[in-house]
Write a protein that holds these residues in place. Structure first.
Motif, PDB file in Angstrom:
ATOM      1  N   PHE A 153       0.850  -1.183   0.000  1.00  0.00           N
ATOM      2  CA  PHE A 153       0.000   0.000   0.000  1.00  0.00           C
ATOM      3  C   PHE A 153       0.887   1.234   0.000  1.00  0.00           C
ATOM      4  O   PHE A 153       1.812   1.345   0.805  1.00  0.00           O
ATOM      5  CB  PHE A 153      -0.900   0.015   1.237  1.00  0.00           C
ATOM      6  N   HIS A 154       0.588   2.159  -0.911  1.00  0.00           N
ATOM      7  CA  HIS A 154       1.374   3.376  -1.077  1.00  0.00           C
ATOM      8  C   HIS A 154       0.480   4.597  -0.933  1.00  0.00           C
ATOM      9  O   HIS A 154      -0.659   4.594  -1.406  1.00  0.00           O
ATOM     10  CB  HIS A 154       2.016   3.421  -2.470  1.00  0.00           C
ATOM     11  N   THR A 155       1.013   5.623  -0.315  1.00  0.00           N
ATOM     12  CA  THR A 155       0.304   6.893  -0.221  1.00  0.00           C
ATOM     13  C   THR A 155       0.293   7.555  -1.586  1.00  0.00           C
ATOM     14  O   THR A 155       1.266   7.470  -2.326  1.00  0.00           O
ATOM     15  CB  THR A 155       1.000   7.813   0.805  1.00  0.00           C
ATOM     16  N   ILE A 156      -0.791   8.235  -1.906  1.00  0.00           N
ATOM     17  CA  ILE A 156      -0.874   8.971  -3.171  1.00  0.00           C
ATOM     18  C   ILE A 156      -0.398  10.392  -2.911  1.00  0.00           C
ATOM     19  O   ILE A 156      -0.896  11.075  -2.020  1.00  0.00           O
ATOM     20  CB  ILE A 156      -2.307   8.974  -3.722  1.00  0.00           C
ATOM     21  N   SER A 197       3.792  14.267  -9.313  1.00  0.00           N
ATOM     22  CA  SER A 197       4.460  13.055  -9.803  1.00  0.00           C
ATOM     23  C   SER A 197       5.731  12.729  -9.013  1.00  0.00           C
ATOM     24  O   SER A 197       6.082  11.552  -8.871  1.00  0.00           O
ATOM     25  CB  SER A 197       4.781  13.200 -11.289  1.00  0.00           C
ATOM     26  N   ASN A 209       4.548  11.018  -5.913  1.00  0.00           N
ATOM     27  CA  ASN A 209       4.058   9.681  -6.267  1.00  0.00           C
ATOM     28  C   ASN A 209       5.216   8.716  -6.450  1.00  0.00           C
ATOM     29  O   ASN A 209       5.156   7.569  -6.011  1.00  0.00           O
ATOM     30  CB  ASN A 209       3.216   9.729  -7.539  1.00  0.00           C
ATOM     31  N   ARG A 267       5.935   5.523  -4.128  1.00  0.00           N
ATOM     32  CA  ARG A 267       5.938   4.207  -4.767  1.00  0.00           C
ATOM     33  C   ARG A 267       7.141   3.390  -4.306  1.00  0.00           C
ATOM     34  O   ARG A 267       7.091   2.161  -4.255  1.00  0.00           O
ATOM     35  CB  ARG A 267       5.973   4.363  -6.288  1.00  0.00           C
ATOM     36  N   ASN A 311      -5.989   7.965   1.806  1.00  0.00           N
ATOM     37  CA  ASN A 311      -5.763   8.089   0.369  1.00  0.00           C
ATOM     38  C   ASN A 311      -4.566   7.217  -0.001  1.00  0.00           C
ATOM     39  O   ASN A 311      -3.427   7.564   0.288  1.00  0.00           O
ATOM     40  CB  ASN A 311      -5.503   9.559   0.028  1.00  0.00           C
ATOM     41  N   TYR A 312      -4.816   6.055  -0.644  1.00  0.00           N
ATOM     42  CA  TYR A 312      -3.739   5.111  -0.931  1.00  0.00           C
ATOM     43  C   TYR A 312      -3.965   4.438  -2.281  1.00  0.00           C
ATOM     44  O   TYR A 312      -5.050   4.459  -2.843  1.00  0.00           O
ATOM     45  CB  TYR A 312      -3.640   4.050   0.166  1.00  0.00           C
ATOM     46  N   SER A 313      -2.899   3.825  -2.776  1.00  0.00           N
ATOM     47  CA  SER A 313      -2.984   2.959  -3.949  1.00  0.00           C
ATOM     48  C   SER A 313      -2.342   1.630  -3.580  1.00  0.00           C
ATOM     49  O   SER A 313      -1.543   1.547  -2.649  1.00  0.00           O
ATOM     50  CB  SER A 313      -2.275   3.588  -5.152  1.00  0.00           C
ATOM     51  N   THR A 314      -2.704   0.583  -4.300  1.00  0.00           N
ATOM     52  CA  THR A 314      -2.160  -0.734  -4.005  1.00  0.00           C
ATOM     53  C   THR A 314      -1.305  -1.216  -5.168  1.00  0.00           C
ATOM     54  O   THR A 314      -1.531  -0.834  -6.310  1.00  0.00           O
ATOM     55  CB  THR A 314      -3.277  -1.758  -3.760  1.00  0.00           C
ATOM     56  N   LYS A 315      -0.336  -2.043  -4.852  1.00  0.00           N
ATOM     57  CA  LYS A 315       0.512  -2.669  -5.867  1.00  0.00           C
ATOM     58  C   LYS A 315       0.602  -4.149  -5.525  1.00  0.00           C
ATOM     59  O   LYS A 315       0.927  -4.511  -4.394  1.00  0.00           O
ATOM     60  CB  LYS A 315       1.892  -2.017  -5.851  1.00  0.00           C
TER      61      LYS A 315
END
Length: 174
Positions: free
Chosen positions: A117-120, A124, A127, A131, A164-168
């Protein structure tokens, strides 16, 4: 971060196959051949030797990455699918269901599935920085997946507060 890199390198070295070692050997052999050429050219054309030297180190990193990626995609293809993440409302627990399917013709002896899980960030640059440094990572190791078989993996992440997160999602199989 360094312990993560060292565990990844140990995992690869312990599970590499014949083709992986051949690919890495060719990349390293080519690296040393161009390095010798650059050292030879150092006294005749120093600017060209500097260019070869920089190209050599860039080619070493790219060659290792892309050769291993090519070997991985051709000899060990797989399909990994993540169901939508579920946040439990009554507690700070996130549940992730993942399906890993062996689409190759060989048995996978060992697979490692990593969910991070990464913070957005706001731009860029942020990001890219986020990442590289996930705020939470969970890993599962599965053994013996026969061809055409789907393995179901369930990650339960405790103390996960919505933000606020993104997943990888990433997998390595050998």
């Amino acid at each position: 971060m360094t312990s993560s890199i060292s565990t990844t390198i140990k995992f690869y070295i312990n599970n590499f196959g014949f083709y992986d070692y051949i690919a890495l050997s060719w990349v390293i052999l080519l690296f040393f051949a161009i390095l010798v050429l650059a050292l030879y050219m150092l006294f005749k054309k120093p600017l060209f030797a500097l260019f070869l030297f920089l190209l050599d180190f860039g080619g070493l990193g790219a060659g290792m990455y892309y050769s291993l990626k090519f070997i991985d995609n051709t000899t060990r293809p797989r399909e990994i699918v993540a169901a939508p993440l579920r946040q439990l409302y009554y507690s700070d627990i996130m549940i992730a269901d993942i399906n890993l399917t062996n689409t190759s013709k060989r048995v996978f002896k060992k697979c490692r599935v990593r969910l991070s899980f990464h913070t957005i960030g706001k731009n860029s640059v942020q990001n890219f920085k986020f990442r590289l440094t996930p705020f939470h990572t969970q890993t599962a190791i599965i053994e013996q997946i026969p061809p055409g078989h789907t393995e179901q993996i369930k990650f339960i992440i405790r103390d996960f507060r919505p933000q606020n997160y993104s997943t990888k999602l990433n997998s390595e199989c050998f």
